[in-house]
Scaffold this active site. Structure first.
Site, PDB file in Angstrom:
ATOM      1  CE1 TYR A  38     -54.977   9.992  32.292  1.00 39.66           C
ATOM      2  CE2 TYR A  38     -56.013   9.316  34.348  1.00 39.66           C
ATOM      3  CZ  TYR A  38     -55.126  10.130  33.657  1.00 39.66           C
ATOM      4  OH  TYR A  38     -54.397  11.075  34.340  1.00 39.66           O
TER       5      TYR A  38
ATOM      6  CB  ALA B  25     -44.704   2.332  29.030  1.00 42.87           C
TER       7      ALA B  25
ATOM      8  CE  LYS C  36     -48.021 -12.640  32.599  1.00 46.34           C
ATOM      9  NZ  LYS C  36     -48.269 -14.091  32.505  1.00 46.34           N
TER      10      LYS C  36
ATOM     11  CD  GLU D 223     -55.461   8.296  27.139  1.00 39.47           C
ATOM     12  OE1 GLU D 223     -55.854   7.460  26.304  1.00 39.47           O
ATOM     13  OE2 GLU D 223     -56.155   8.664  28.117  1.00 39.47           O
TER      14      GLU D 223
ATOM     15  NE  ARG E  57     -56.662   5.834  39.935  1.00 40.25           N
ATOM     16  CZ  ARG E  57     -55.921   5.765  38.834  1.00 40.25           C
ATOM     17  NH1 ARG E  57     -55.210   6.827  38.457  1.00 40.25           N
ATOM     18  NH2 ARG E  57     -55.877   4.670  38.108  1.00 40.25           N
TER      19      ARG E  57
ATOM     20  CG  ASP F 157     -52.197   2.490  31.936  1.00 39.54           C
ATOM     21  OD1 ASP F 157     -52.858   1.461  32.125  1.00 39.54           O
ATOM     22  OD2 ASP F 157     -52.113   3.400  32.765  1.00 39.54           O
TER      23      ASP F 157
ATOM     24  CE  LYS G 162     -56.755   2.613  34.236  1.00 40.65           C
ATOM     25  NZ  LYS G 162     -55.530   3.150  33.579  1.00 40.65           N
TER      26      LYS G 162
ATOM     27  CG  HIS H  65     -54.277   4.457  28.614  1.00 40.86           C
ATOM     28  ND1 HIS H  65     -53.176   5.276  28.452  1.00 40.86           N
ATOM     29  CD2 HIS H  65     -54.757   4.714  29.857  1.00 40.86           C
ATOM     30  CE1 HIS H  65     -52.978   5.988  29.563  1.00 40.86           C
ATOM     31  NE2 HIS H  65     -53.924   5.669  30.424  1.00 40.86           N
TER      32      HIS H  65
END
Length: 371
Positions: free
Chosen positions: A94, A268, A279, A118, A15, A270, A75, A96
């Site tokens: 993002y 989930a 993991k 997010e 992306r 991330d 990312k 996280h």
């Protein structure tokens, strides 16, 4: 403002932060956009496509980071990218952070203005910049799960929808939000038996109204979760607490007692994952086995369909990028409380409470930090 778009470097991440159409919009607003060479190649855009809309092409990520006042990515920045951030630079991507102490520490040291897609909210209690990728990941989770059930991938050898005379697979979706809803659409479409667990009765009512008797919408208790997980052929983990680490709802003991050859897809991951045995994996090596259960835990699932994902993400992020560029970060954030919720780290301070609580940092109110 000078906006920089580096090429993504996470494993199998194709992306890109902005497509040429988005770049053109920023340039029409009087801003300069610099793009790292080949940044859009993974979704079929050449350097020439960016040049044609007015962008400048730079040959290295370091050159982009050095010149740009704002970095727009997809990312979370990898360690080599975090080292290039500087004080006062805006990072919009993002993040996280809740399960990622090393990244958080590096962003604090950088003293950059770090805004996470997010945790931006909206008037309806939703997460508008996470929603497009949740839609993609939810739909992909069923594709990934169907493949994980194939015998060649160590699964039970079960076809998700069965065939006439043979029962379909049982798909259990944990969480009825954006991921769960989209996973259910795909699973129902493929003919699977679908159970969705959630603790919000209004969500269950919405799912019942949407799907009718094509699914079972079940209130999630420890007893209900255990019953359905142990009966499942495929479990989709779609639980989200905005900005915080995901709760470990499926335990190692549950995994041990699941059917051999069953599979889980932990969307989930991330945010640390909602399966205790999860993991993070990559598209290069997406699965692993624990107690004869196939685990698919790719941390950037939508990266596998980068063209669809990038356009979906750009549709959501572009108005916010324009707002940051036109108004500057202080005015843009202070004039919109929902956008302000996206501020995670600024000038070495953690301004997202759930991140601070999860990782043991002092929490500073965003408005205080901006002042």
């Amino acid at each position: 403002m000078i906006i920089g778009v580096p090429k993504e470097i996470k494993n199998h991440e194709y992306r890109v932060g902005m497509v040429p159409g988005s770049v053109r919009e920023l340039i029409n607003h009087g801003h300069k956009v610099i793009v790292e060479t080949n940044a859009g190649m993974g979704i079929g855009f050449s350097d020439e496509d960016y040049i044609n809309v007015g962008a400048s092409i730079l040959t290295t990520a370091s050159a982009v980071f050095a010149e740009a006042e704002m970095i727009v990515k997809v990312k979370e920045p990898q360690a080599i990218e975090r080292a290039m951030l500087r004080e006062g630079q805006i990072l919009f991507t993002y993040l996280h952070l809740a399960p990622d102490l090393p990244q958080t520490e590096d962003l604090i040291k950088s003293k950059a203005i770090c805004i996470a897609y997010e945790t931006v909210t909206d008037n309806h209690g939703g997460l508008p910049l996470l929603a497009p990728m949740s839609e993609v990941a939810g739909r992909m989770s069923i594709q990934a799960g169907a493949q994980a059930l194939e015998k060649s991938n160590s699964g039970s050898g079960m076809l998700l929808g069965g065939v006439p005379g043979v029962e379909p697979a049982k798909v259990v979706v944990i969480g009825g939000g954006m991921v769960g809803n989209n996973a259910a659409q795909m699973a129902v479409g493929m003919g699977a038996e679908v159970v969705i667990l959630d603790r919000n009765i209004n969500v269950l009512r919405r799912l019942d109204a949407q799907f009718g008797n094509k699914i079972k919408a079940v209130y999630s208790t420890a007893d209900a979760l255990e019953k359905h997980v142990l009966e499942a052929d495929l479990v989709i983990g779609g639980v989200l607490i905005p900005g915080a680490a995901a709760p470990k709802l499926v335990t190692a003991e549950h995994i041990k007692n699941m059917k051999p050859g069953s599979a889980i897809v932990d969307v989930a991951i991330d945010q640390g994952g909602c399966i205790e045995t999860s993991k993070a994996t990559t598209h290069a090596e997406p699965t692993f086995i624990v107690d004869e259960v196939v685990h698919y835990c790719v941390a950037n699932m939508p990266g596998a369909v980068p063209r669809t994902s990038t356009f979906a993400l750009n549709n959501a992020t572009l108005p916010f990028i324009i707002k940051l560029a036109n108004k500057g970060y202080k005015q843009a954030l202070l004039s919109d409380e929902h956008f302000l919720n996206g501020l995670n780290v600024i000038d070495g301070k953690v301004t997202c409470e759930s991140v601070a609580v999860n990782l043991g940092f002092e929490f500073v109110e965003p408005k205080v930090a901006l002042a």
